[in-house]
Design a protein around this motif. Structure first.
Motif, PDB file in Angstrom:
ATOM      1  N   ILE A 292      14.165   4.871   3.152  1.00 28.09           N
ATOM      2  CA  ILE A 292      13.127   4.008   2.565  1.00 28.09           C
ATOM      3  C   ILE A 292      13.413   2.527   2.824  1.00 28.09           C
ATOM      4  CG2 ILE A 292      14.248   3.962   0.273  1.00 28.09           C
ATOM      5  CD1 ILE A 292      10.569   4.336   0.434  1.00 28.09           C
ATOM      6  N   VAL A 293      14.673   2.208   3.143  1.00 29.15           N
ATOM      7  CA  VAL A 293      15.020   0.801   3.416  1.00 29.15           C
ATOM      8  C   VAL A 293      14.155   0.241   4.546  1.00 29.15           C
ATOM      9  CG1 VAL A 293      16.890   1.260   5.090  1.00 29.15           C
ATOM     10  CG2 VAL A 293      16.964  -0.805   3.701  1.00 29.15           C
ATOM     11  N   VAL A 294      13.749   1.086   5.470  1.00 27.78           N
ATOM     12  CA  VAL A 294      12.955   0.591   6.610  1.00 27.78           C
ATOM     13  C   VAL A 294      11.613   0.056   6.100  1.00 27.78           C
ATOM     14  CG1 VAL A 294      11.963   1.176   8.858  1.00 27.78           C
ATOM     15  CG2 VAL A 294      14.095   2.279   8.105  1.00 27.78           C
ATOM     16  N   ASP A 295      11.006   0.783   5.169  1.00 33.21           N
ATOM     17  CA  ASP A 295       9.734   0.301   4.607  1.00 33.21           C
ATOM     18  C   ASP A 295       9.946  -0.978   3.803  1.00 33.21           C
ATOM     19  OD1 ASP A 295       8.332   2.343   5.732  1.00 33.21           O
ATOM     20  OD2 ASP A 295       8.550   3.670   3.993  1.00 33.21           O
ATOM     21  N   TYR A 296      11.035  -0.985   3.036  1.00 35.90           N
ATOM     22  CA  TYR A 296      11.317  -2.189   2.241  1.00 35.90           C
ATOM     23  C   TYR A 296      11.531  -3.401   3.143  1.00 35.90           C
ATOM     24  CZ  TYR A 296      12.194   0.775  -1.869  1.00 35.90           C
ATOM     25  OH  TYR A 296      12.074   1.657  -2.901  1.00 35.90           O
ATOM     26  N   PHE A 297      12.283  -3.187   4.199  1.00 38.96           N
ATOM     27  CA  PHE A 297      12.604  -4.324   5.074  1.00 38.96           C
ATOM     28  C   PHE A 297      11.345  -4.801   5.808  1.00 38.96           C
ATOM     29  CE2 PHE A 297      14.835  -6.561   8.618  1.00 38.96           C
ATOM     30  CZ  PHE A 297      15.632  -7.390   7.849  1.00 38.96           C
ATOM     31  N   ARG A 298      10.510  -3.850   6.206  1.00 39.60           N
ATOM     32  CA  ARG A 298       9.249  -4.219   6.875  1.00 39.60           C
ATOM     33  C   ARG A 298       8.400  -5.080   5.935  1.00 39.60           C
ATOM     34  NH1 ARG A 298       7.383   0.434   7.839  1.00 39.60           N
ATOM     35  NH2 ARG A 298       8.057   0.612  10.003  1.00 39.60           N
ATOM     36  N   ARG A 299       8.284  -4.624   4.694  1.00 42.90           N
ATOM     37  CA  ARG A 299       7.462  -5.344   3.717  1.00 42.90           C
ATOM     38  C   ARG A 299       8.010  -6.762   3.476  1.00 42.90           C
ATOM     39  NH1 ARG A 299       7.312  -2.412  -1.919  1.00 42.90           N
ATOM     40  NH2 ARG A 299       9.352  -3.392  -2.070  1.00 42.90           N
ATOM     41  N   TYR A 300       9.326  -6.848   3.332  1.00 43.90           N
ATOM     42  CA  TYR A 300       9.982  -8.164   3.149  1.00 43.90           C
ATOM     43  C   TYR A 300       9.715  -9.057   4.365  1.00 43.90           C
ATOM     44  CZ  TYR A 300      14.194 -11.190   3.715  1.00 43.90           C
ATOM     45  OH  TYR A 300      15.067 -12.224   3.962  1.00 43.90           O
ATOM     46  N   ALA A 301       9.912  -8.494   5.557  1.00 43.10           N
ATOM     47  CA  ALA A 301       9.737  -9.300   6.775  1.00 43.10           C
ATOM     48  C   ALA A 301       8.288  -9.759   6.893  1.00 43.10           C
ATOM     49  CB  ALA A 301      10.147  -8.487   8.001  1.00 43.10           C
ATOM     50  N   GLU A 302       7.341  -8.874   6.630  1.00 39.56           N
ATOM     51  CA  GLU A 302       5.923  -9.257   6.746  1.00 39.56           C
ATOM     52  C   GLU A 302       5.599 -10.406   5.791  1.00 39.56           C
ATOM     53  OE1 GLU A 302       4.103  -4.950   8.186  1.00 39.56           O
ATOM     54  OE2 GLU A 302       3.887  -5.533   6.094  1.00 39.56           O
ATOM     55  N   HIS A 303       6.101 -10.273   4.578  1.00 36.47           N
ATOM     56  CA  HIS A 303       5.814 -11.298   3.578  1.00 36.47           C
ATOM     57  C   HIS A 303       6.419 -12.653   3.992  1.00 36.47           C
ATOM     58  CE1 HIS A 303       4.159 -11.956  -0.448  1.00 36.47           C
ATOM     59  NE2 HIS A 303       5.029 -12.951  -0.488  1.00 36.47           N
ATOM     60  N   VAL A 304       7.629 -12.594   4.473  1.00 36.49           N
ATOM     61  CA  VAL A 304       8.311 -13.826   4.881  1.00 36.49           C
ATOM     62  C   VAL A 304       7.587 -14.465   6.066  1.00 36.49           C
ATOM     63  CG1 VAL A 304      10.401 -14.635   6.052  1.00 36.49           C
ATOM     64  CG2 VAL A 304      10.609 -13.266   3.988  1.00 36.49           C
ATOM     65  N   VAL A 305       7.232 -13.664   7.045  1.00 41.19           N
ATOM     66  CA  VAL A 305       6.604 -14.245   8.236  1.00 41.19           C
ATOM     67  C   VAL A 305       5.239 -14.831   7.857  1.00 41.19           C
ATOM     68  CG1 VAL A 305       5.870 -13.849  10.612  1.00 41.19           C
ATOM     69  CG2 VAL A 305       7.875 -12.663   9.730  1.00 41.19           C
ATOM     70  N   ASP A 306       4.510 -14.125   6.984  1.00 41.29           N
ATOM     71  CA  ASP A 306       3.228 -14.680   6.519  1.00 41.29           C
ATOM     72  C   ASP A 306       3.430 -16.010   5.799  1.00 41.29           C
ATOM     73  OD1 ASP A 306       1.582 -12.695   7.471  1.00 41.29           O
ATOM     74  OD2 ASP A 306       1.668 -11.499   5.632  1.00 41.29           O
ATOM     75  N   SER A 307       4.496 -16.105   5.017  1.00 40.38           N
ATOM     76  CA  SER A 307       4.680 -17.288   4.168  1.00 40.38           C
ATOM     77  C   SER A 307       5.336 -18.462   4.882  1.00 40.38           C
ATOM     78  CB  SER A 307       5.553 -16.950   2.946  1.00 40.38           C
ATOM     79  OG  SER A 307       5.088 -15.797   2.321  1.00 40.38           O
ATOM     80  N   LEU A 308       6.216 -18.169   5.838  1.00 36.66           N
ATOM     81  CA  LEU A 308       7.029 -19.246   6.424  1.00 36.66           C
ATOM     82  C   LEU A 308       6.886 -19.381   7.934  1.00 36.66           C
ATOM     83  CD1 LEU A 308      10.417 -18.452   4.554  1.00 36.66           C
ATOM     84  CD2 LEU A 308       8.619 -20.019   3.818  1.00 36.66           C
TER      85      LEU A 308
END
Ligand code: IFM
Length: 438
Positions: free
Chosen positions: A134-150
């Motif tokens: 499940i870490v893969v989904d968590y990391f994807r979600r984190y990365a997407e959010h970060v790239v959208d924000s920064l």
């Protein structure tokens, strides 16, 4: 002798590197913070504490980096600040990162941003972190959010810092915070998940900013067979050969998209070519052999840095650059440095390692930038405050800063895009015959 000079390309990136947990301070919501509170985990009982106080005032040290003539900086984001609870994203934390990234731009430095640099949110560790799929989904979600924000403020991305160091130190050696599951049994699974996290982040970046270069900062060590007299040559050759899997396994996986046994098999979707540059973290060489057990150390006349961190071996930087040409991509030295509180070795270390890069660029090899580890003394993981990597010295108690001579030297190099015989004379005269023969 007439003045002689080694020039670097006009667009060369001169930077320093840091990471969130090592500099920000008060990262109370990650696994390292918890680990540090336990007896016997960190050398001399060190704690990150306020670290370099970057969460409050990174700008003060970014001023120093600008004064040093840096035109780039590599830093990392703290997942536990950005997503303190699963799927709860903290806008204030993202806002603070926007300020820091903007502060870099305002000072003429382009940011290279790392998504994962050793530390994890506590909630992720409770769920089993990289040993559970499940870490893969968590990391994807984190990365997407970060790239959208920064993403609009980031010049280059590093998905994961030193994945193999992370796996060895955390899942095998026990030097990093103990995960729920450890040992060789879990390693293939962890590596598989780390690679998939990397792919997920790479895709998140590319979907939003197709032109933004992204890659991994890979620790490369020069592994050589132990010299004659220290056991059988064949045994030493095999020891070095097996050790170099530490360098090659991950890089080959990203290059070919294929996982090799015993750590996996078959093609992983999206992995092949999922890097736009090779990020090299280079520190040292190891001589390898099998004694009763596997052993690796340095030669008898080696120059060894503080706390037996490792041998100073500048030639090795040229070797790892040369080996990395096979991927046909731009190369960045994403870390290179030495623990040296007294600044006894660092001026010569800088000059001799940068000379290897100058040799490489003189062959027109695509080395595009250099990030020295580190701008300022910071919390050195399980070795706490016992090892000082800074071009600037920090007293973590008083938060006083003081330039080391090597910091002044690096400033001269960054500002002039060159190394001159005059600099070598002043900072490391013993190197003159090597740097400027004749
Ligand atoms: O401080 C570390 C960094 O976090 C990762 N690369 C090596 C550095 C020095 O040990």
């Amino acid at each position: 002798m007439a003045q002689a000079t080694m020039y670097f390309p006009d667009d060369f990136l001169w930077g320093t590197a840091t990471s969130s947990h090592q500099v920000e301070g008060n990262n109370e919501n990650n696994d390292w913070w918890q680990w540090e509170q336990q007896e016997g985990t960190i050398l001399e009982g060190g704690r990150s504490g306020r670290a370099c106080n970057w969460w409050e005032n990174a700008e003060a040290d970014l001023d120093l980096a600008a004064e040093m003539g840096n035109n780039a900086h590599r830093l990392s984001l703290e997942w536990s600040r950005i997503e303190p609870e699963p799927s709860v994203f903290d806008d204030a934390a993202l806002g603070r990162y926007r300020e820091i990234l903007q502060a870099l731009h305002d000072r003429g430095m382009q940011p290279m941003v790392t998504l994962h640099h050793f530390s994890n949110p506590v909630w992720l560790v409770e769920k089993g972190d990289f040993s559970v799929e499940i870490v893969v989904d968590y990391f994807r979600r984190y990365a997407e959010h970060v790239v959208d924000s920064l993403g609009d403020l980031v010049a280059q991305w590093v998905t994961i810092n030193e994945p193999m160091v992370y796996v060895v130190a955390r899942y095998l050696e026990g030097a990093f915070p103990a995960p729920k599951q450890r040992g060789w049994g879990v390693v293939p699974r962890v590596l598989n998940h780390l690679l998939r996290c990397h792919v997920a982040a790479y895709e998140a970046i590319k979907a939003r900013y197709p032109q933004a270069p992204a890659g991994v900062a890979k620790n490369l060590i020069v592994f050589q067979p132990a010299p004659p007299g220290r056991g059988s040559p064949l045994n030493a050759w095999w020891a070095a050969r097996i050790s170099s899997l530490f360098n090659d396994w991950w890089m080959e996986a990203m290059h070919t998209g294929r996982l090799r046994r015993p750590l996996g098999s078959g093609q992983l979707r999206g992995l092949q070519g999922s890097f736009d540059f090779v990020g090299i973290n280079y520190y040292t060489r190891r001589y390898c052999r099998f004694g009763k057990l596997y052993e690796s150390d340095w030669g008898e006349d080696a120059i060894v840095s503080d706390g037996n961190y490792g041998e100073v071996y500048p030639d090795g930087l040229f070797q790892v650059i040369k080996q990395s040409l096979r991927y046909g991509k731009p190369i960045y030295i994403t870390e290179n440095g030495v623990p040296d509180a007294a600044d006894r070795l660092r001026p010569a270390f800088l000059l001799s390692h940068l000379r290897e890069i100058w040799r490489a660029v003189s062959f027109n090899w695509p080395v595009m930038g250099y990030y020295h580890w580190s701008l300022i003394d910071n919390f050195e993981w399980e070795r706490g405050w016992t090892q000082r990597f800074g071009l600037v010295e920090l007293d973590p108690e008083s938060q006083q800063r003081r330039w080391r001579p090597s910091g002044r030297l690096y400033a001269e190099i960054c500002k002039s895009f060159s190394i001159s015989s005059d600099m070598a004379e002043r900072y490391a005269p013993e190197l003159m015959p090597v740097l400027f023969p004749g």
